[in-house]
Scaffold this motif. Structure first.
Motif: not given
Length: 303
Positions: A191-206
């Motif tokens: 009994q909940g709902r689904l939320e999108i936090i981030q479309q694509c999870v990738t590593e960033e930076g050096d």
């Protein structure tokens, strides 16, 4: 209305009447616009294919990552991989469908170690009447965790709760499982709902030295495990072949012994026969010599 555009030849009323059953140019133009095909030159078609290929490669670069480093590939790397895999773009087909086909082909041909980047989602549990019932909230959280693991979400991709009253279950999932995740959120036990936090999870930076060493260590471990599996298979096959040869050798020992004994008997018999033959030949020679001497003496007496 032309019969030959390159030569600038117009269609006369007789030709229009024969082809379209009318000589009214306005009606003919409406019919051509509604049912005709747009003629595209070779240069325009090549430019359109190049534009489509660039869009597909850009989508692959944005939505896909390396399985271990979790970092996206550059656009030139994707274009080279598409050429190596033999992917051909279609000028009128849906770009998203061509993106999915391209990723599938790259994985099948093993041109690039690539997978779709995971989505960061959250299932928010709705507030019920028994809002202060911590046991009921924990049961719903446990139900969500069980459903996620059963649908293929790794337990490491599920973030632990921050407290007893935490109503958000944050996790990472493959984009192809989005509809199933939405079904879990709507389940009667959740009994909940689904939320999108981030479309694509990738590593960033050096890239840090420690992360790069860890990635190479994982790759080396995978290669070592694969080598161990192959070596164990070859060793098992060699041992089984050696055992078979030993069994065959043990079975052949009695047969070889019999052959050797029979060979010795044949050799002994042959030597005995040869000795008898030599003795007979010697006796025959002595008899011949004695007879010849007697003949010589008899001849001398007669003379």
């Amino acid at each position: 209305i032309f019969t030959n555009v390159s030569k600038g030849q117009f269609a006369n009323s007789k030709t229009l009447k024969k082809c379209f059953d009318t000589s009214n140019e306005e009606e003919v133009c409406r019919f051509i616009l509604a049912n005709g095909d747009v003629q595209v030159s070779d240069q325009e078609r090549a430019a359109q294919l190049e534009s489509t290929a660039r869009e597909v490669a850009s989508m692959v670069s944005e939505k896909c990552v390396h399985p271990i480093s979790r970092r996206p590939y550059t656009l030139p790397q994707i274009r080279d991989g598409m050429k190596a895999a033999g992917f051909m773009v279609h000028p009128t087909r849906n770009i998203k469908q061509q993106f999915l086909d391209c990723v599938r082909l790259l994985q099948e041909k093993r041109v690039l170690d690539i997978e779709r980047a995971k989505m960061k989602l959250a299932i928010v549990l709705s507030q019920l009447q028994e809002a202060n019932d911590h046991n009921g909230l924990m049961k719903r959280r446990d139900a969500v965790t069980t459903f996620l693991i059963n649908e293929g979400v790794a337990s490491a991709d599920i973030q632990p709760s921050t407290g007893d009253n935490d109503t958000r279950i944050i996790f990472q999932s493959d984009p192809s499982l989005y509809r199933r995740m939405d079904g879990i959120a709507r389940h009667d036990d959740v009994q909940g709902r689904l939320e999108i936090i981030q479309q694509c999870v990738t590593e960033e930076g050096d890239v840090t030295l420690g992360h790069e060493l860890e990635r190479k260590a994982q790759q080396q471990q995978q290669r070592d495990e694969h080598h161990v599996v192959q070596s164990s298979g070859k060793q098992h096959a060699t041992q089984s072949g050696a055992n078979d040869n030993n069994d065959d050798t043990n079975d052949d020992i009695p047969a070889l012994s019999d052959k050797l004994q029979s060979g010795l008997r044949l050799t002994s018999n042959t030597d005995t026969n040869n000795d008898d033959n030599d003795h007979d030949d010697h006796q025959s020679t002595i008899t011949k010599v004695a007879n010849s001497r007697k003949a010589q003496k008899a001849a001398q007496k007669k003379s």
